[in-house]
Scaffold this motif. Structure first.
Motif, PDB file in Angstrom:
ATOM      1  N   ALA A  91       0.583  -1.406  -0.350  1.00  0.00           N
ATOM      2  CA  ALA A  91      -0.250   0.158  -0.142  1.00  0.00           C
ATOM      3  C   ALA A  91       0.733   1.319   0.115  1.00  0.00           C
ATOM      4  CB  ALA A  91      -0.806   0.165   1.501  1.00  0.00           C
ATOM      5  N   GLY A  92       0.374   2.233  -1.417  1.00  0.00           N
ATOM      6  CA  GLY A  92       0.980   3.055  -0.431  1.00  0.00           C
ATOM      7  C   GLY A  92       2.409   3.928  -1.810  1.00  0.00           C
ATOM      8  N   ALA A  93       2.375   2.504  -3.318  1.00  0.00           N
ATOM      9  CA  ALA A  93       3.532   2.401  -3.481  1.00  0.00           C
ATOM     10  C   ALA A  93       3.426   3.129  -4.829  1.00  0.00           C
ATOM     11  CB  ALA A  93       4.012   1.027  -4.480  1.00  0.00           C
ATOM     12  N   SER A  94       4.060   3.491  -5.817  1.00  0.00           N
ATOM     13  CA  SER A  94       3.615   3.945  -6.957  1.00  0.00           C
ATOM     14  C   SER A  94       4.624   3.284  -8.835  1.00  0.00           C
ATOM     15  CB  SER A  94       4.707   5.235  -7.101  1.00  0.00           C
ATOM     16  OG  SER A  94       5.876   5.046  -7.462  1.00  0.00           O
ATOM     17  N   ALA A  95       4.210   3.172  -9.267  1.00  0.00           N
ATOM     18  CA  ALA A  95       4.199   2.428 -10.760  1.00  0.00           C
ATOM     19  C   ALA A  95       4.187   3.145 -11.731  1.00  0.00           C
ATOM     20  CB  ALA A  95       3.299   0.815 -10.433  1.00  0.00           C
ATOM     21  N   ALA A  96       4.757   2.675 -12.759  1.00  0.00           N
ATOM     22  CA  ALA A  96       4.779   3.540 -13.971  1.00  0.00           C
ATOM     23  C   ALA A  96       4.230   3.104 -15.234  1.00  0.00           C
ATOM     24  CB  ALA A  96       6.206   3.603 -14.528  1.00  0.00           C
ATOM     25  N   TYR A  97       3.016   3.713 -15.852  1.00  0.00           N
ATOM     26  CA  TYR A  97       2.304   3.239 -16.684  1.00  0.00           C
ATOM     27  C   TYR A  97       2.191   3.859 -18.459  1.00  0.00           C
ATOM     28  CZ  TYR A  97      -0.337   0.050 -13.956  1.00  0.00           C
ATOM     29  OH  TYR A  97      -0.847  -0.745 -12.676  1.00  0.00           O
ATOM     30  N   VAL A  98       1.752   2.831 -19.068  1.00  0.00           N
ATOM     31  CA  VAL A  98       1.778   3.931 -20.098  1.00  0.00           C
ATOM     32  C   VAL A  98       0.772   3.781 -21.392  1.00  0.00           C
ATOM     33  CG1 VAL A  98       2.923   3.592 -23.178  1.00  0.00           C
ATOM     34  CG2 VAL A  98       4.701   3.027 -21.109  1.00  0.00           C
ATOM     35  N   SER A  99       0.510   4.342 -21.631  1.00  0.00           N
ATOM     36  CA  SER A  99      -0.870   5.061 -22.402  1.00  0.00           C
ATOM     37  C   SER A  99      -1.031   4.848 -23.659  1.00  0.00           C
ATOM     38  CB  SER A  99      -1.831   6.767 -21.775  1.00  0.00           C
ATOM     39  OG  SER A  99      -2.820   5.948 -22.237  1.00  0.00           O
ATOM     40  N   THR A 100      -1.607   3.893 -23.988  1.00  0.00           N
ATOM     41  CA  THR A 100      -1.176   3.966 -26.006  1.00  0.00           C
ATOM     42  C   THR A 100      -2.496   4.016 -25.967  1.00  0.00           C
ATOM     43  OG1 THR A 100      -1.009   1.671 -25.724  1.00  0.00           O
ATOM     44  CG2 THR A 100       0.867   3.429 -26.301  1.00  0.00           C
ATOM     45  N   GLY A 101      -3.862   3.895 -25.526  1.00  0.00           N
ATOM     46  CA  GLY A 101      -5.698   3.313 -25.924  1.00  0.00           C
ATOM     47  C   GLY A 101      -6.290   2.924 -25.156  1.00  0.00           C
ATOM     48  N   SER A 102      -7.052   2.200 -25.337  1.00  0.00           N
ATOM     49  CA  SER A 102      -8.526   2.324 -24.577  1.00  0.00           C
ATOM     50  C   SER A 102      -7.896   1.247 -23.304  1.00  0.00           C
ATOM     51  CB  SER A 102      -9.435   1.168 -25.402  1.00  0.00           C
ATOM     52  OG  SER A 102     -10.211   2.549 -26.043  1.00  0.00           O
ATOM     53  N   TRP A 103      -7.543   0.323 -23.420  1.00  0.00           N
ATOM     54  CA  TRP A 103      -6.823  -1.047 -22.107  1.00  0.00           C
ATOM     55  C   TRP A 103      -5.833   0.044 -21.617  1.00  0.00           C
ATOM     56  CZ3 TRP A 103     -10.439  -4.463 -21.752  1.00  0.00           C
ATOM     57  CH2 TRP A 103     -11.416  -4.066 -22.492  1.00  0.00           C
ATOM     58  N   SER A 104      -4.798   0.383 -22.363  1.00  0.00           N
ATOM     59  CA  SER A 104      -4.171   1.227 -21.536  1.00  0.00           C
ATOM     60  C   SER A 104      -4.491   1.770 -20.506  1.00  0.00           C
ATOM     61  CB  SER A 104      -3.155   1.248 -22.439  1.00  0.00           C
ATOM     62  OG  SER A 104      -3.608   2.452 -22.777  1.00  0.00           O
ATOM     63  N   THR A 149       0.742  -2.058 -23.000  1.00  0.00           N
ATOM     64  CA  THR A 149      -0.552  -3.008 -23.272  1.00  0.00           C
ATOM     65  C   THR A 149       0.366  -3.464 -24.030  1.00  0.00           C
ATOM     66  OG1 THR A 149      -1.782  -1.288 -22.621  1.00  0.00           O
ATOM     67  CG2 THR A 149      -2.162  -3.199 -24.696  1.00  0.00           C
ATOM     68  N   LEU A 150       0.752  -4.699 -24.622  1.00  0.00           N
ATOM     69  CA  LEU A 150       1.783  -5.075 -25.957  1.00  0.00           C
ATOM     70  C   LEU A 150       0.921  -4.030 -27.254  1.00  0.00           C
ATOM     71  CD1 LEU A 150       3.626  -8.248 -25.523  1.00  0.00           C
ATOM     72  CD2 LEU A 150       3.260  -7.086 -28.254  1.00  0.00           C
ATOM     73  N   ASN A 151      -0.269  -4.720 -27.521  1.00  0.00           N
ATOM     74  CA  ASN A 151      -0.993  -4.706 -28.797  1.00  0.00           C
ATOM     75  C   ASN A 151      -2.433  -3.832 -27.912  1.00  0.00           C
ATOM     76  OD1 ASN A 151      -1.690  -4.962 -31.337  1.00  0.00           O
ATOM     77  ND2 ASN A 151      -3.356  -5.623 -30.538  1.00  0.00           N
ATOM     78  N   GLU A 152      -2.575  -2.825 -28.482  1.00  0.00           N
ATOM     79  CA  GLU A 152      -4.011  -2.281 -28.202  1.00  0.00           C
ATOM     80  C   GLU A 152      -5.409  -2.684 -29.336  1.00  0.00           C
ATOM     81  OE1 GLU A 152      -5.810  -0.642 -25.892  1.00  0.00           O
ATOM     82  OE2 GLU A 152      -3.736   1.113 -25.013  1.00  0.00           O
ATOM     83  N   THR A 153      -6.107  -3.707 -28.996  1.00  0.00           N
ATOM     84  CA  THR A 153      -7.523  -4.714 -29.163  1.00  0.00           C
ATOM     85  C   THR A 153      -8.536  -3.777 -30.199  1.00  0.00           C
ATOM     86  OG1 THR A 153      -7.270  -6.380 -27.776  1.00  0.00           O
ATOM     87  CG2 THR A 153      -8.290  -6.823 -29.434  1.00  0.00           C
ATOM     88  N   ILE A 154      -8.211  -1.891 -29.620  1.00  0.00           N
ATOM     89  CA  ILE A 154      -9.320  -0.991 -30.433  1.00  0.00           C
ATOM     90  C   ILE A 154      -8.581  -0.274 -31.500  1.00  0.00           C
ATOM     91  CG2 ILE A 154     -10.862   0.622 -29.888  1.00  0.00           C
ATOM     92  CD1 ILE A 154     -11.886  -1.196 -27.006  1.00  0.00           C
ATOM     93  N   ASP A 172       0.047  -6.411 -21.331  1.00  0.00           N
ATOM     94  CA  ASP A 172      -0.831  -6.850 -21.306  1.00  0.00           C
ATOM     95  C   ASP A 172      -0.784  -7.979 -22.559  1.00  0.00           C
ATOM     96  OD1 ASP A 172      -3.413  -7.553 -22.250  1.00  0.00           O
ATOM     97  OD2 ASP A 172      -4.233  -6.023 -21.818  1.00  0.00           O
ATOM     98  N   ALA A 173      -0.520  -9.022 -22.499  1.00  0.00           N
ATOM     99  CA  ALA A 173      -0.357  -9.718 -23.957  1.00  0.00           C
ATOM    100  C   ALA A 173      -1.289 -10.040 -25.188  1.00  0.00           C
ATOM    101  CB  ALA A 173       0.989 -10.494 -23.956  1.00  0.00           C
ATOM    102  N   SER A 174      -2.992 -10.026 -24.305  1.00  0.00           N
ATOM    103  CA  SER A 174      -4.472 -10.562 -24.681  1.00  0.00           C
ATOM    104  C   SER A 174      -3.840 -11.141 -26.302  1.00  0.00           C
ATOM    105  CB  SER A 174      -5.236 -10.391 -24.042  1.00  0.00           C
ATOM    106  OG  SER A 174      -5.334  -9.762 -22.538  1.00  0.00           O
ATOM    107  N   SER A 175      -4.235 -10.087 -26.751  1.00  0.00           N
ATOM    108  CA  SER A 175      -4.064 -10.261 -28.479  1.00  0.00           C
ATOM    109  C   SER A 175      -2.826 -10.063 -28.903  1.00  0.00           C
ATOM    110  CB  SER A 175      -4.790  -9.138 -28.730  1.00  0.00           C
ATOM    111  OG  SER A 175      -4.150  -7.613 -28.594  1.00  0.00           O
ATOM    112  N   THR A 176      -1.795 -10.044 -28.715  1.00  0.00           N
ATOM    113  CA  THR A 176      -0.510 -10.465 -29.775  1.00  0.00           C
ATOM    114  C   THR A 176       0.297 -12.019 -29.200  1.00  0.00           C
ATOM    115  OG1 THR A 176       0.496  -9.839 -28.179  1.00  0.00           O
ATOM    116  CG2 THR A 176       0.160  -8.500 -30.309  1.00  0.00           C
TER     117      THR A 176
END
Length: 360
Positions: A91-104, A149-154, A172-176
């Motif tokens: 709890a209280g931690a941080s993490a880095a995220y990349v935003s490339t579309g709907s699923w990310s 997100t490796l691939n944005e399905t949408i 998240d490699a769901s679609s690849t």
């Protein structure tokens, strides 16, 4: 004789016909057991052998190192949006995220319930038609991991590279997944919903480096606790047995096709055929930057949005199903997963050519 369409749906998606026929032949009596896989106890020696065989095939195909656990879970990739921070951070931690579309963006929204999300790149300026330039991602000090997100399905946007960072890399490699070779050793965690290239909906794959296990928060639900699931061989609760069995059949099919190198060649050829037709046309367009185009999900537009419904309806009449774009973005979208043959893509290209002649 059963008539099957070419199914371009983004998921649940087309399955290999050979797999469906094999499952049909074994539906009432799996290998002389006198019962269907659907009826077996997940604790039975029969199902335990099915589960072990599927894991062994996955490890072989993906080249999963011994210091990684392979989990077959439930809850979809969406469940893992919560499981990732719960398993990797206090709890209280941080993490880095990349935003490339709907699923990310969905992963970011869910992650914010559990930790301080630092968005280190957001492709909003391109209307999510690009990914960050290779080498541009900088992880803030103290961030526990980098998620992308490796691939944005949408949106049909795909990373053509694996980010190089000094913290555990989570994707998240769901679609690849299974569409080409992937160097598992570069990742801390890979997760994927099954309903694209792995099998039917209902099962979720998690591949996690073992040194990342054992640090789940005390409040983590048991079914999301990777360590608890690893200790129980993914059977802490009753798993999706039929889906697990079908994933095993799909993995066997991929082996028979020549493995992931062969899948990569086939998938590249299908994507090049469809993108080539789009780019050669003044009628169709693809909104994604060429360097970030997905092999798996190809969105495309026509000059007049009023033509979208006729396109989808007429395509369906021609045996080309699932071509409507996601409700959030409109347009059309063709998903070219492993089980889609090149002949299906050629049939789509031929239809597109005819539709353009009629409406261009």
């Amino acid at each position: 004789m059963t008539v099957r369409v070419y199914n371009f749906s983004a998921g649940p998606a087309t399955m290999p016909l050979e797999v469906l026929e094999r499952a049909q032949s074994e539906l009432l009596d799996w290998r002389g057991s006198g019962m269907s896989v659907m009826e077996m106890s997940h604790r039975s020696k029969e199902f335990v052998s099915i589960a072990a065989e599927a894991e062994a095939r996955l490890r072989s195909l993906l080249g999963v190192p011994d210091d990684y656990a392979v989990l077959f879970l439930q809850g979809g990739a969406t469940g893992q949006f919560a499981a990732v921070p719960l398993n990797l951070t206090p709890a209280g931690a941080s993490a880095a995220y990349v935003s490339t579309g709907s699923w990310s963006k969905k992963a970011i929204a869910e992650g914010r319930k559990y930790l301080d999300v630092q968005v280190v790149a957001d492709e909003k300026a391109s209307n999510y038609a690009t990914v960050p330039a290779e080498g541009s991602l900088e992880v803030p000090e103290g961030a526990a991991y980098l998620h992308y997100t490796l691939n944005e399905t949408i949106g049909g946007v795909e990373f053509p590279y694996v980010p190089q960072v000094d913290v555990p890399l989570v994707t998240d490699a769901s679609s690849t997944i299974l569409s080409r070779p992937l160097d598992v050793s570069k990742f801390g965690v890979i997760y994927a919903g099954a309903q694209k290239n792995l099998g039917p909906a209902g099962l979720t794959l998690v591949v996690v480096r073992k040194d990342l296990l054992g640090q789940a928060r005390p409040e983590t639900p048991s079914v999301l606790d990777w360590s608890a699931m690893a200790e129980a061989d993914s059977m802490l609760n009753t798993p999706p047995t039929l889906a697990w069995y079908l994933v095993g059949l799909v993995l066997e099919w991929v082996e028979q096709q020549g493995g992931l190198e062969s899948m990569a060649e086939r998938n590249r050829a299908k994507a090049e055929l469809l993108y080539g037709a789009i780019d050669a046309s003044d009628f169709y367009s693809n909104p994604v930057a060429p360097a970030a185009r997905s092999w798996m999900n190809v969105p495309f537009l026509v000059p007049d949005p009023a033509l979208e419904k006729p396109f989808v309806a007429q395509a369906a009449e021609a045996g080309l199903s699932g071509l409507g774009g996601h409700r959030s973005v409109g347009g059309m979208r063709a998903s070219l997963y492993n089980a889609m043959p090149l002949e299906g893509v050629q049939a789509l290209v031929d239809f597109m050519t005819d539709f353009e002649k009629q409406n261009g």
